[in-house]
Design a protein around this motif. Structure first.
Motif, PDB file in Angstrom:
ATOM      1  N   THR A 261       1.052  -1.155  -0.256  1.00 36.92           N
ATOM      2  CA  THR A 261      -0.073   0.376   0.127  1.00 36.92           C
ATOM      3  C   THR A 261       0.849   0.754  -0.306  1.00 36.92           C
ATOM      4  OG1 THR A 261      -0.010   0.230   2.700  1.00 36.92           O
ATOM      5  CG2 THR A 261      -1.883  -1.664   1.372  1.00 36.92           C
ATOM      6  N   THR A 262       0.622   2.118  -0.165  1.00 33.59           N
ATOM      7  CA  THR A 262       1.087   3.686  -0.073  1.00 33.59           C
ATOM      8  C   THR A 262       2.152   3.987   1.143  1.00 33.59           C
ATOM      9  OG1 THR A 262      -0.716   4.586  -1.539  1.00 33.59           O
ATOM     10  CG2 THR A 262       0.979   5.962  -0.491  1.00 33.59           C
ATOM     11  N   CYS A 263       1.341   3.601   2.269  1.00 29.52           N
ATOM     12  CA  CYS A 263       1.616   3.920   3.580  1.00 29.52           C
ATOM     13  C   CYS A 263       2.922   2.456   4.128  1.00 29.52           C
ATOM     14  CB  CYS A 263       0.279   3.416   4.477  1.00 29.52           C
ATOM     15  SG  CYS A 263       0.847   3.847   6.272  1.00 29.52           S
ATOM     16  N   GLU A 264       2.494   1.363   3.398  1.00 25.99           N
ATOM     17  CA  GLU A 264       3.373   0.312   3.174  1.00 25.99           C
ATOM     18  C   GLU A 264       4.593   1.245   2.699  1.00 25.99           C
ATOM     19  OE1 GLU A 264       1.718  -3.771   4.155  1.00 25.99           O
ATOM     20  OE2 GLU A 264       1.633  -3.056   2.078  1.00 25.99           O
ATOM     21  N   ASP A 277       2.918   8.352  -2.937  1.00 27.64           N
ATOM     22  CA  ASP A 277       2.217   8.365  -3.698  1.00 27.64           C
ATOM     23  C   ASP A 277       2.990   9.006  -5.207  1.00 27.64           C
ATOM     24  OD1 ASP A 277      -0.807   7.385  -4.174  1.00 27.64           O
ATOM     25  OD2 ASP A 277      -0.851  10.230  -5.462  1.00 27.64           O
ATOM     26  N   GLN A 278       3.554   9.909  -4.906  1.00 24.36           N
ATOM     27  CA  GLN A 278       3.943  11.095  -6.177  1.00 24.36           C
ATOM     28  C   GLN A 278       4.963  10.023  -6.875  1.00 24.36           C
ATOM     29  OE1 GLN A 278       5.769  14.672  -5.338  1.00 24.36           O
ATOM     30  NE2 GLN A 278       3.318  15.482  -5.309  1.00 24.36           N
ATOM     31  N   VAL A 291      -1.744  -1.514 -10.647  1.00 23.69           N
ATOM     32  CA  VAL A 291      -2.230  -0.942  -9.625  1.00 23.69           C
ATOM     33  C   VAL A 291      -3.705  -1.294  -9.663  1.00 23.69           C
ATOM     34  CG1 VAL A 291      -2.884   1.013 -10.677  1.00 23.69           C
ATOM     35  CG2 VAL A 291      -2.812   1.480  -8.381  1.00 23.69           C
ATOM     36  N   TYR A 292      -3.902  -1.727  -8.068  1.00 27.21           N
ATOM     37  CA  TYR A 292      -4.795  -2.150  -7.941  1.00 27.21           C
ATOM     38  C   TYR A 292      -6.160  -1.126  -7.402  1.00 27.21           C
ATOM     39  CZ  TYR A 292      -9.545  -4.138  -6.232  1.00 27.21           C
ATOM     40  OH  TYR A 292     -11.095  -5.209  -6.188  1.00 27.21           O
ATOM     41  N   HIS A 293      -7.099  -0.090  -7.854  1.00 29.73           N
ATOM     42  CA  HIS A 293      -7.954   0.921  -7.243  1.00 29.73           C
ATOM     43  C   HIS A 293      -9.045   0.051  -6.408  1.00 29.73           C
ATOM     44  CE1 HIS A 293      -5.451   4.062  -8.579  1.00 29.73           C
ATOM     45  NE2 HIS A 293      -5.356   3.524 -10.132  1.00 29.73           N
ATOM     46  N   SER A 294      -9.094   0.601  -4.452  1.00 30.67           N
ATOM     47  CA  SER A 294      -9.751  -0.191  -4.117  1.00 30.67           C
ATOM     48  C   SER A 294     -10.659   1.276  -4.042  1.00 30.67           C
ATOM     49  CB  SER A 294      -9.690  -0.431  -2.994  1.00 30.67           C
ATOM     50  OG  SER A 294      -8.868  -0.018  -1.973  1.00 30.67           O
ATOM     51  N   LYS A 295     -12.229   1.644  -3.485  1.00 30.56           N
ATOM     52  CA  LYS A 295     -12.493   2.858  -2.932  1.00 30.56           C
ATOM     53  C   LYS A 295     -11.631   3.845  -1.723  1.00 30.56           C
ATOM     54  CE  LYS A 295     -16.092   2.436   0.954  1.00 30.56           C
ATOM     55  NZ  LYS A 295     -17.302   2.449   1.069  1.00 30.56           N
ATOM     56  N   ASN A 296     -10.958   2.952  -0.823  1.00 30.75           N
ATOM     57  CA  ASN A 296     -10.186   4.084  -0.541  1.00 30.75           C
ATOM     58  C   ASN A 296      -8.828   3.862  -0.686  1.00 30.75           C
ATOM     59  OD1 ASN A 296     -12.480   4.855   1.008  1.00 30.75           O
ATOM     60  ND2 ASN A 296     -13.102   3.298   1.982  1.00 30.75           N
ATOM     61  N   GLY A 297      -8.407   3.320  -1.818  1.00 24.44           N
ATOM     62  CA  GLY A 297      -7.253   3.910  -2.167  1.00 24.44           C
ATOM     63  C   GLY A 297      -6.473   2.494  -2.931  1.00 24.44           C
ATOM     64  N   PRO A 298      -4.893   2.621  -3.000  1.00 24.30           N
ATOM     65  CA  PRO A 298      -4.735   1.829  -3.982  1.00 24.30           C
ATOM     66  C   PRO A 298      -3.834   0.199  -2.603  1.00 24.30           C
ATOM     67  CG  PRO A 298      -3.754   3.799  -4.087  1.00 24.30           C
ATOM     68  CD  PRO A 298      -4.827   3.752  -3.083  1.00 24.30           C
TER      69      PRO A 298
END
Length: 302
Positions: A261-264, A277-278, A291-298
């Motif tokens: 995830t972006t946070c990871e 993210d950039q 990338v897999y796009h979910s409702k609350n983040g990729p």
């Protein structure tokens, strides 16, 4: 009547998903470590949203201290069934908004709509599935746990269903014949052993972590906390311990982890969420990652 704790209402402030009070709340000693001088006994659950929130810190701990740290996973049995009614959550659909809130708090993508579209009736089946995978191969079991969490938190898949569990087992490259046999027999007993151990140690919520050094000294950590909290617990037990250098660049990290995830990525690369993210978006635009796009983040993958 005694007020019941609702296991699906995780406390964002403490970072803990708590289960109802157990009969035996007296902690017992953690078994001493094996070959490595430091042991991390980790009580978790496949559908514990706070446990998904701890994934960035946990991955960083393994990279920094993996050379001395042995991590032992135990399943806690967060949701036996829906015989709970407290905290405003009495049925699966009540969890949907709560998971969306948890997602925002931890900066980890969680789509609560699974509780509206295909709700789980228990967390026991995926917990037993993990134990069945463990009976084959520890690394594949951890891979399967990650796959199941991505399925439920991002892809809205009901990981309590046997066909979904078998999909996860196949993706983790497990022997499906043995897996199914263990699922109905030995894994059931192994799961009950985990529940008994949790009760004996007074575990009331997830994530709960016990760090133990070679002399048996123990530090306990409840809930999802910043990385530094776990680092401090480790340094109390082994004061002179050093963090091991690890890859921090995009190519190196995706060489270690298939998905992030972006946070990871931010936690492991030492960058901010915005910078990560950039970087990740640019790498995707350049065709280096998917990338897999979910409702609350990729969710990014190699």
């Amino acid at each position: 009547m005694e007020k019941k704790t609702n296991p699906m209402l995780c406390d964002i402030e403490t970072g803990l998903c708590e289960v109802p009070s157990q009969q035996n709340d007296r902690p017992t000693e953690v078994n001493n470590v094996g070959k490595k001088p430091l042991k991390m006994l980790y009580f978790t659950d496949p559908i514990c949203s706070s446990c998904w929130g701890i994934e960035p810190q946990l991955r960083r701990l393994k990279l920094a201290y993996g050379y001395v740290l042995h991590v032992e996973y135990r399943m806690g049995g967060l949701l036996p069934d829906w015989s709970y009614n407290s905290g405003g959550i009495s049925k699966p659909s009540d969890v949907a908004h709560h998971w969306d809130e948890v997602s925002l708090h931890y900066n980890m993508p969680i789509d609560g709509d699974v509780w509206l579209e295909d709700p789980l009736d228990s967390s026991y089946p995926p917990s037993i599935a993990f134990k069945a995978a463990q009976l084959q191969d520890e690394k594949k079991a951890l891979m399967m746990l990650r796959i199941m969490r991505e399925m439920v938190f991002l892809k809205k898949m009901n990981i309590a269903k046997r066909d979904i569990i078998l999909q996860a087992a196949a993706l983790a490259d497990l022997d499906l014949t043995k897996f199914e046999a263990d699922l109905d027999n030995e894994a059931q007993r192994a799961f009950q052993e985990d529940l008994a151990l949790a009760r004996s140690m007074g575990v009331r919520g997830f994530p709960t972590i016990f760090f133990t050094n070679a002399t048996g000294d123990t530090e306990k950590a409840y809930g999802t906390k910043p990385y530094e909290v776990y680092k401090m617990a480790i340094k109390k037990l082994i004061p002179n311990i050093k963090e091991q250098d690890h890859a921090e660049d995009l190519k190196g990290l995706f060489g270690l982890f298939k998905t992030m995830t972006t946070c990871e990525f931010a936690e492991l690369s030492g960058t901010t969420i915005e910078e990560s993210d950039q970087l990740l978006q640019q790498a995707h635009n350049d065709g280096h990652i998917q990338v897999y796009h979910s409702k609350n983040g990729p969710l990014w993958s190699r």
